[in-house]
Design an enzyme around this catalytic site. Sequence first.
Site, short mmCIF file in Angstrom:
data_model
loop_
_atom_site.label_atom_id
_atom_site.label_comp_id
_atom_site.label_asym_id
_atom_site.label_seq_id
_atom_site.Cartn_x
_atom_site.Cartn_y
_atom_site.Cartn_z
CD GLU A 127 67.56 4.36 1.73
OE1 GLU A 127 68.35 3.84 2.54
OE2 GLU A 127 67.62 5.56 1.40
CB SER A 128 65.75 6.48 6.64
OG SER A 128 66.98 5.79 6.73
CB CYS A 148 60.14 0.08 8.87
SG CYS A 148 61.62 -0.88 8.53
NE ARG A 162 69.37 3.61 7.54
CZ ARG A 162 69.93 4.05 6.41
NH1 ARG A 162 70.87 4.96 6.46
NH2 ARG A 162 69.55 3.56 5.25
CB ILE A 206 61.33 -5.30 5.06
CG1 ILE A 206 60.08 -6.18 4.94
CG2 ILE A 206 62.09 -5.24 3.74
CD1 ILE A 206 59.01 -5.63 4.02
NE ARG A 207 68.44 -3.57 3.42
CZ ARG A 207 69.67 -3.90 3.78
NH1 ARG A 207 69.97 -5.16 3.99
NH2 ARG A 207 70.60 -2.98 3.93
CG HIS A 212 56.96 -2.84 7.13
ND1 HIS A 212 56.99 -1.63 6.49
CD2 HIS A 212 58.23 -3.24 7.25
CE1 HIS A 212 58.25 -1.30 6.23
NE2 HIS A 212 59.01 -2.26 6.69
CD GLU A 237 53.36 -0.89 6.47
OE1 GLU A 237 53.10 -1.05 7.68
OE2 GLU A 237 54.51 -0.67 6.06
N1 GLN Z 1 66.50 -0.13 5.87
C1 GLN Z 1 65.69 1.02 5.64
C2 GLN Z 1 66.39 2.28 6.12
O1 GLN Z 1 67.25 2.20 6.94
C3 GLN Z 1 64.33 0.88 6.32
C4 GLN Z 1 63.62 -0.32 5.79
C5 GLN Z 1 62.13 -0.26 5.79
O2 GLN Z 1 61.50 0.78 5.99
N2 GLN Z 1 61.54 -1.38 5.49
O3 GLN Z 1 66.09 3.34 5.66
#
Ligand code: GLN
Length: 198
Positions: free
Chosen positions: A50-51, A81, A109, A138-139, A174, A176
């Site tokens: 989560e940034s 990501c 994002r 993922i998002r 991702h 990983e």
């Molecule tokens: N949605 C997250 C963000 O904006 C990033 C998602 C992720 O690293 N899988 O921080």
Amino acid sequence: MGKTSVGVLGLQGDVIEHLEALHRAGLAGLEVKTREELQRVDALIIPGGESTTVAKLLDRFALREPLVARIRGGMPTWGTCMGMIVLSTEIVGMPDQPTLGVLDVAVLRNAFGRQVESAEVPLDIPALGGSPFPGVFIRAPWVERVGEGVEVLCHLQGKAVMVRQGNILGTSFHPELTRDGRMHRWFADWCMRAKSAA
Ligand code: GLN
């Protein structure tokens, strides 16, 4: 020459998954949470997570300046990501969210709609060769604009999802979280070449 050691920034996110993927690729992975640990690694991965949280933790752990210094000094660095968001120079529509500002791209994002909000998508990555790579999103952000000197290594739905600028690599997805080790091996080869050239 010793084994190349690749750090994984361990402030938040899928740190263990990267360490395991590095292990499978035959590399020594090391969790990095302090300046001292940062000085010990040859390369660094900034994982998914989560940034906004990591932006705050970078300051709390006093890692922002030493990280920027090492990246600008040529350390191979890969953001997956959230990691790519943290490396970027611009987050579209969020000018107040701090970043490291080392990868000359504007990212959006949570950009992909429902279709690939959290999905595995076959990606055509010519640099890896062979069959499509399973892209786990993922998002995820996409790259909206790239600066001069940034190569786009993969597109999805017309958007850049893998970019490289010199020693810095960013992926929206991702690797990983898959059993396909090609991306980590590719990064590892790159790190080893950088180390032997140093
Ligand atoms: N949605 C997250 C963000 O904006 C990033 C998602 C992720 O690293 N899988 O921080």
